[in-house]
Motif scaffolding. Structure first.
Motif, PDB file in Angstrom:
ATOM      1  N   MET A   1      43.223  16.044 -31.525  1.00 32.49           N
ATOM      2  CA  MET A   1      42.458  15.255 -30.567  1.00 32.49           C
ATOM      3  C   MET A   1      43.287  14.142 -29.940  1.00 32.49           C
ATOM      4  O   MET A   1      44.261  13.662 -30.514  1.00 32.49           O
ATOM      5  N   CYS A   2      42.813  13.685 -28.751  1.00 34.14           N
ATOM      6  CA  CYS A   2      43.391  12.511 -28.123  1.00 34.14           C
ATOM      7  C   CYS A   2      42.946  11.264 -28.889  1.00 34.14           C
ATOM      8  O   CYS A   2      41.921  11.276 -29.551  1.00 34.14           O
ATOM      9  N   PRO A   3      43.740  10.182 -28.793  1.00 30.61           N
ATOM     10  CA  PRO A   3      43.297   8.913 -29.375  1.00 30.61           C
ATOM     11  C   PRO A   3      42.409   8.153 -28.380  1.00 30.61           C
ATOM     12  O   PRO A   3      42.135   8.660 -27.292  1.00 30.61           O
ATOM     13  N   GLN A   4      41.939   6.995 -28.767  1.00 29.38           N
ATOM     14  CA  GLN A   4      41.337   6.040 -27.826  1.00 29.38           C
ATOM     15  C   GLN A   4      42.358   4.928 -27.642  1.00 29.38           C
ATOM     16  O   GLN A   4      42.824   4.363 -28.632  1.00 29.38           O
ATOM     17  N   SER A   5      42.667   4.620 -26.397  1.00 29.19           N
ATOM     18  CA  SER A   5      43.720   3.630 -26.163  1.00 29.19           C
ATOM     19  C   SER A   5      43.224   2.512 -25.255  1.00 29.19           C
ATOM     20  O   SER A   5      42.295   2.698 -24.481  1.00 29.19           O
ATOM     21  N   ASP A   6      43.859   1.368 -25.377  1.00 23.63           N
ATOM     22  CA  ASP A   6      43.718   0.296 -24.395  1.00 23.63           C
ATOM     23  C   ASP A   6      44.880   0.438 -23.426  1.00 23.63           C
ATOM     24  O   ASP A   6      46.036   0.538 -23.871  1.00 23.63           O
ATOM     25  N   GLY A   7      44.598   0.399 -22.131  1.00 20.38           N
ATOM     26  CA  GLY A   7      45.709   0.454 -21.192  1.00 20.38           C
ATOM     27  C   GLY A   7      45.263   0.578 -19.757  1.00 20.38           C
ATOM     28  O   GLY A   7      44.073   0.752 -19.472  1.00 20.38           O
ATOM     29  N   ALA A   8      46.232   0.474 -18.854  1.00 20.88           N
ATOM     30  CA  ALA A   8      45.966   0.580 -17.420  1.00 20.88           C
ATOM     31  C   ALA A   8      47.154   1.241 -16.747  1.00 20.88           C
ATOM     32  O   ALA A   8      48.264   1.235 -17.287  1.00 20.88           O
ATOM     33  N   CYS A   9      46.897   1.850 -15.583  1.00 17.65           N
ATOM     34  CA  CYS A   9      47.969   2.492 -14.815  1.00 17.65           C
ATOM     35  C   CYS A   9      47.652   2.350 -13.336  1.00 17.65           C
ATOM     36  O   CYS A   9      46.484   2.379 -12.944  1.00 17.65           O
ATOM     37  N   ALA A  10      48.691   2.191 -12.534  1.00 20.09           N
ATOM     38  CA  ALA A  10      48.494   1.983 -11.095  1.00 20.09           C
ATOM     39  C   ALA A  10      49.454   2.830 -10.285  1.00 20.09           C
ATOM     40  O   ALA A  10      50.570   3.122 -10.732  1.00 20.09           O
ATOM     41  N   ILE A  11      49.008   3.241  -9.098  1.00 22.66           N
ATOM     42  CA  ILE A  11      49.910   3.898  -8.144  1.00 22.66           C
ATOM     43  C   ILE A  11      49.783   3.214  -6.785  1.00 22.66           C
ATOM     44  O   ILE A  11      48.730   2.671  -6.450  1.00 22.66           O
ATOM     45  N   VAL A  12      50.875   3.248  -6.016  1.00 20.55           N
ATOM     46  CA  VAL A  12      50.864   2.741  -4.645  1.00 20.55           C
ATOM     47  C   VAL A  12      50.878   3.949  -3.711  1.00 20.55           C
ATOM     48  O   VAL A  12      51.808   4.758  -3.756  1.00 20.55           O
ATOM     49  N   VAL A  13      49.826   4.075  -2.905  1.00 21.59           N
ATOM     50  CA  VAL A  13      49.708   5.180  -1.956  1.00 21.59           C
ATOM     51  C   VAL A  13      50.042   4.647  -0.563  1.00 21.59           C
ATOM     52  O   VAL A  13      49.518   3.598  -0.164  1.00 21.59           O
ATOM     53  N   ALA A  14      50.912   5.340   0.154  1.00 19.29           N
ATOM     54  CA  ALA A  14      51.348   4.835   1.465  1.00 19.29           C
ATOM     55  C   ALA A  14      51.239   5.911   2.536  1.00 19.29           C
ATOM     56  O   ALA A  14      51.344   7.101   2.249  1.00 19.29           O
ATOM     57  N   SER A  15      51.030   5.458   3.763  1.00 20.78           N
ATOM     58  CA  SER A  15      50.994   6.375   4.900  1.00 20.78           C
ATOM     59  C   SER A  15      52.394   6.939   5.141  1.00 20.78           C
ATOM     60  O   SER A  15      53.390   6.382   4.683  1.00 20.78           O
TER      61      SER A  15
ATOM     62  N   ILE B   1      42.564  10.260  -5.682  1.00 20.60           N
ATOM     63  CA  ILE B   1      42.214  11.041  -4.486  1.00 20.60           C
ATOM     64  C   ILE B   1      41.474  10.147  -3.482  1.00 20.60           C
ATOM     65  O   ILE B   1      41.693  10.247  -2.273  1.00 20.60           O
ATOM     66  N   ALA B   2      40.645   9.230  -3.982  1.00 21.21           N
ATOM     67  CA  ALA B   2      39.950   8.293  -3.083  1.00 21.21           C
ATOM     68  C   ALA B   2      40.965   7.440  -2.330  1.00 21.21           C
ATOM     69  O   ALA B   2      40.850   7.242  -1.114  1.00 21.21           O
ATOM     70  N   GLY B   3      41.975   6.940  -3.032  1.00 25.61           N
ATOM     71  CA  GLY B   3      43.020   6.148  -2.380  1.00 25.61           C
ATOM     72  C   GLY B   3      43.796   6.981  -1.365  1.00 25.61           C
ATOM     73  O   GLY B   3      44.116   6.507  -0.267  1.00 25.61           O
ATOM     74  N   ILE B   4      44.063   8.229  -1.715  1.00 29.60           N
ATOM     75  CA  ILE B   4      44.777   9.151  -0.815  1.00 29.60           C
ATOM     76  C   ILE B   4      43.952   9.374   0.460  1.00 29.60           C
ATOM     77  O   ILE B   4      44.464   9.289   1.577  1.00 29.60           O
ATOM     78  N   HIS B   5      42.652   9.622   0.299  1.00 28.95           N
ATOM     79  CA  HIS B   5      41.786   9.837   1.468  1.00 28.95           C
ATOM     80  C   HIS B   5      41.714   8.577   2.337  1.00 28.95           C
ATOM     81  O   HIS B   5      41.720   8.659   3.563  1.00 28.95           O
ATOM     82  N   GLN B   6      41.658   7.418   1.697  1.00 34.54           N
ATOM     83  CA  GLN B   6      41.550   6.182   2.485  1.00 34.54           C
ATOM     84  C   GLN B   6      42.801   5.944   3.326  1.00 34.54           C
ATOM     85  O   GLN B   6      42.715   5.477   4.459  1.00 34.54           O
ATOM     86  N   VAL B   7      43.976   6.283   2.784  1.00 37.01           N
ATOM     87  CA  VAL B   7      45.200   6.141   3.584  1.00 37.01           C
ATOM     88  C   VAL B   7      45.231   7.214   4.670  1.00 37.01           C
ATOM     89  O   VAL B   7      45.508   6.924   5.841  1.00 37.01           O
ATOM     90  N   ALA B   8      44.909   8.447   4.310  1.00 35.53           N
ATOM     91  CA  ALA B   8      44.953   9.541   5.283  1.00 35.53           C
ATOM     92  C   ALA B   8      43.942   9.349   6.411  1.00 35.53           C
ATOM     93  O   ALA B   8      44.104   9.904   7.497  1.00 35.53           O
TER      94      ALA B   8
END
Lengths: 384, 150, 351
Positions: free
Chosen positions: A204-218, A92-99
């Motif tokens: 229960m959920c596990p504990q995982s190592d990982g990362a995820c990314a999105i590209v937000v555009a105008s 949401i922070a990335g969305i606000h920064q683009v908007a």
């Protein structure tokens, strides 16, 4: 809000321990995949948002070290940390920064590498005068509100186990998911190790190592970068009082998620979420939470969540598939988990879901959950 | 492929936490087996733990009201896995009962241990009473746990 | 509309602070509440007028898991959106400005807080450095500043006395509560803590909170320029003698404000300089000459707290504009080793 869309997503393979990659390398793995998916170069990124709960790795200001891996060197970059909602709030922070008009393209990357720290220690730094003396841990705290929810709604352990089975069955179609248990049965869930009554290991959920990314555009850039941008129709956040005992019948009421969803649906023009949403990626750290969220999100009347899972309404092929990715129950790198929800929802609109793609997705919901009852709700659609 | 290299870093940090004034008064009361809550002048909600403001009304809290050491069990669980006790660094022995108790005179609930750890003997709505320690230190675990009243 | 501008004007409607002290006996929420109440009173607003909250804090400094939990009620975030920008207070304010410009919210409360008296601050900063290559060496933020100062002092025999003079001048202007040397000679006799930096040259760190209300509705001070930057982490990859990150952040802020960075008519400058050599680096990166008033209240040299510093400079700049002492002011924040993170705000009078 001005038109903004998600045009690319990328995530790492998630696992109990990713010994083959440093925290920074996990960030790079996800970021590079998101750029590749959006067909953009690092120079196209105007700004970066990092999401992470640094105490789990015993770090401070983790963006300083991993920022460069997210292509942030020489660019505007800040970090968002709000517990379990770090990832959705980071999006949401990335969305606000683009908007805002400041940037055309913002990359949001969430990550966690639980195996490099001590998560339980990281979670015990609660209120020093109260919760540290009478702690029952994340599982025990959740179990307390589960007891209320079950008593009020008549939810059964078997219904919760069906949620756990659905999550792992879906995860088996997701090559990135951590837990791979395609043949898991309700009986196996019910026979798994008791953690805090009535919660069992496989609830229960596990504990995982990982990362995820999105590209937000105008708006103007989004149309050029993706034939089917995932437009942000609405995003809402609600935080809650600080002590577990403050929150009146937490799971049974969940006023934060209820309010966030109400605002997001109003913003997106959704009157009947079960009919108008095509897919949902919701943050369910525990099997019972998914049932409670069905009600808070308006998928059914109070007390009807058990029926939804029993009748397969939220299965792949059901009226509203929930968590085709396998959800948090299958993959949980905390700082990334919220980004995964948003990325998976966007992926469904992009039509890039591979084996976990739901047919004809036009409108998707992503939610975040953190601390005792903090909530985010984001509605994405194939039209602005 | 070569074996992964791990850099071992050990963290040893301590912090001095100041007690909020309301919490200090509350803890002083515990030493005399006295439990007090703070009532909001806006919504009337009686808060435990005591805190500077009502989060719903954003009004400062100053109106102390007495609370009984008995109440109603609003939620319960039995924890089976030992968890870290952050004050001692040791694992807490399991299983143990845990509850949310609405003390008579308070509106929020209090999370605390239960004497009972058999799920078959716990139920929402049961009356429970604080079991105090012999030596009172002015901390919330001056109450050893809550026991179910017959 | 192309990127690089705020789509809606943003105003500074209220300012509140819990002024820096060496050791605040209160708990974090009590200290923060003072700042929030002061900001609301200053903005003449009620808590129902605020749509959203942005906080700035760092878990490891506060010794708390998700340290914004402890302040949720005092920062008025219950049943509201709260975003924690756990980098620096000024960066949090700039993000709040972006939220308002996006049209998502009309009034946002920004709060930053830190209590360095709770723990060994420099010891904690070690956990911000590359854990594979740098942290095992035992470096902290102070050591990084020392390296930077040493590079600048190389071949510049007058540097030490000049820096002592900067610290002394700033301190004379400030009315801080910190017991610190304030004459050049005293400063030059104070212990060396990271050569060539002496203890008396550095901004003393304590406990503080700062709160600011930003609104879409018009007020006496307008936030026209915003820019921030994260430089490379490895000290060896940067020219430590220059704050290139600040140069970029400043250029972005000027572009957003629609101004030429050269010859910017700025009357008041509030930099976040924890060490005197940083003031020289600040001047070089922004090309702000001697004409502008710089840190008239002593800046950070009168006492400050990390994370809060940048937002407190924002508050000081806004006060200067509101009081008519400046038509245009610049506020600066910095975080990380040797100023890796940089943030700039440009404030202007009126609607």
């Amino acid at each position: 809000m001005n038109p903004v869309a998600i045009v690319g997503t990328g995530q790492t393979r998630h696992a109990r321990a990713r010994d083959d990659a440093s925290q920074a390398e996990l960030v790079r793995e996800a970021a590079a995949r998101a750029l590749e998916d959006a067909a953009i170069e690092p120079r196209d990124i105007d700004a970066v948002v990092i999401a992470n709960m640094e105490l789990f790795e015993g770090r401070a200001w983790p963006e300083l070290w991993v920022g460069e891996a997210a292509f942030a060197a020489g660019k505007p970059c800040v970090k968002v940390a709000t517990g379990g909602t770090s990832g959705t709030s980071g999006c949401i922070a990335g969305i606000h920064q683009v908007a805002s008009g400041l940037f055309d393209i913002v990359l949001v990357v969430g990550f966690e590498k639980h195996s490099e720290g001590h998560t339980q220690t990281g979670m015990t730094l609660t209120d020093p005068y109260w919760d540290r003396a009478v702690a029952s841990g994340a599982v025990g705290n959740f179990a307390l509100s589960v007891s209320q929810y079950m008593a009020e709604r008549g939810t059964t352990e078997r219904q919760a186990a069906q949620v756990a089975v659905k999550a792992r069955r879906n995860a088996a179609r997701n090559p990135y998911a951590h837990l791979q248990m395609p043949a898991l049965t309700v009986e196996e869930v019910l026979a798994s190790k008791p953690l805090a009554h009535p919660l069992r290991m496989l609830d229960m959920c596990p504990q995982s190592d990982g990362a995820c990314a999105i590209v937000v555009a105008s708006g103007t850039r989004a149309r050029k970068l993706n034939p089917r941008p995932a437009w942000v129709r609405a995003a809402a956040t609600r935080h809650e009082q600080p002590f577990i005992g403050d929150i009146e019948r937490r799971l049974a009421t969940m006023r934060t998620l209820r309010e966030a969803a109400r605002e997001a649906y109003a913003g997106a023009g959704i009157g009947n979420p079960l009919k108008e949403l095509d897919v949902a990626e919701i943050y369910e750290p525990v099997s019972y939470a998914e049932l409670a969220w069905y009600e808070a999100l308006g998928f059914c009347e109070e007390g009807q969540a058990g029926r939804l899972i029993e009748e397969g309404v939220t299965e792949m092929g059901g009226e509203l598939p929930v968590n085709p990715s396998g959800g948090v129950l299958s993959t949980n790198p905390v700082g990334a988990s919220g980004v995964i929800r948003v990325a998976e929802a966007a992926l469904q609109i992009h039509g890039r879901g591979g084996e976990r793609q739901v047919d004809g997705v036009r409108t998707a919901l992503a939610t975040g959950y953190g601390v005792y009852a903090w909530a985010d709700a984001i509605v994405l659609a194939d039209r602005p | 492929m070569s074996a992964p290299v791990h850099v071992a870093l050990e963290m040893d940090q301590s912090w001095r936490y100041a007690a909020p004034a309301a919490m200090a008064r509350f803890c002083a009361g515990l030493k005399e087996r006295r439990i007090e809550a703070l009532r909001c002048g806006g919504c009337g909600r009686r808060y435990l733990p005591p805190r500077p403001v009502c989060g719903n009304c954003h009004l400062p809290l100053a109106d102390w009201v007495p609370v009984a050491d008995e109440g109603r069990l609003e939620a319960w669980t039995v924890v089976h896995v030992p968890i870290l006790d952050p004050r001692t660094g040791r694992m807490r022995e399991a299983p143990y009962g845990m509850g949310l108790v609405r003390l008579d005179g308070a509106d929020t609930t209090l999370n605390h241990f239960l004497a009972q750890s058999d799920p078959a003997r716990l139920a929402i709505g049961q009356r429970v009473r604080a079991v105090w320690r012999e030596q009172l230190a002015g901390a919330i675990d001056d109450i050893r746990h809550f026991e179910v009243l017959a | 509309m192309s990127a690089g501008a705020l789509r809606r004007p943003v105003y500074v409607s209220g300012i509140g602070e819990s002024r820096p002290v060496p050791r605040d006996p209160r708990a974090i929420p009590e200290m923060v509440l003072e700042a929030v109440q002061a900001a609301y009173a200053d903005a003449r607003c009620a808590h129902t007028d605020i749509d959203a909250v942005v906080t700035a804090s760092v878990d490891l400094l506060d010794g708390l898991t998700a340290s914004n939990i402890a302040v949720t009620e005092v920062v008025d975030a219950v049943m509201k959106p709260e975003t924690r920008i756990s980098s620096e207070g000024l960066a949090a304010a700039l993000h709040a400005a972006a939220q308002i410009a996006s049209g998502a919210y009309d009034a946002v409360l920004v709060v930053a807080h830190a209590k360095t008296s709770m723990a060994d601050y420099q010891g904690l900063t070690r956990w911000a450095l590359d854990p594979i290559h740098v942290q095992p060496l035992g470096a902290d933020f102070l050591a990084c500043a020392g390296l930077q100062a040493a590079m600048l002092a190389d071949g510049d025999p007058g540097a030490e006395r000049r820096w002592a003079k900067v610290a002394a001048e700033r301190r004379r202007a400030g009315n801080g509560t910190f017991l610190i040397p304030s004459s050049v000679e005293e400063i030059l006799l104070s212990p060396v803590i990271a050569a060539p930096l002496r203890e008396g040259m550095c901004a003393p760190l304590g406990d503080a909170a700062c709160a600011v209300v930003l609104t879409a509705g018009s007020a006496a001070v307008r936030l026209t320029g915003v820019g921030w930057d994260l430089d490379s982490h490895a000290l060896g990859e940067r020219d430590l003698r220059r704050w290139d990150g600040l140069r970029r952040a400043f250029a972005r802020a000027c572009a957003v404000a629609g101004m030429d960075p050269r010859g910017m008519p700025i009357d008041l400058v509030e930099p976040s300089c924890f060490y005197p050599h940083e003031e020289e680096m600040f001047r070089a990166a922004t090309a702000i000459g001697e004409r502008a008033e710089l840190s008239p209240d002593g800046g950070l040299f009168a006492g400050t707290a990390p994370v809060v510093a940048g937002l407190s400079r924002f508050a000081a700049a806004a006060r200067g504009v509101r009081a008519g002492r400046a038509k245009r002011a610049l506020a600066h924040g910095a975080w990380g080793p040797a100023g890796q993170g940089q943030a700039v705000a440009i404030l202007q009078a009126g609607a």
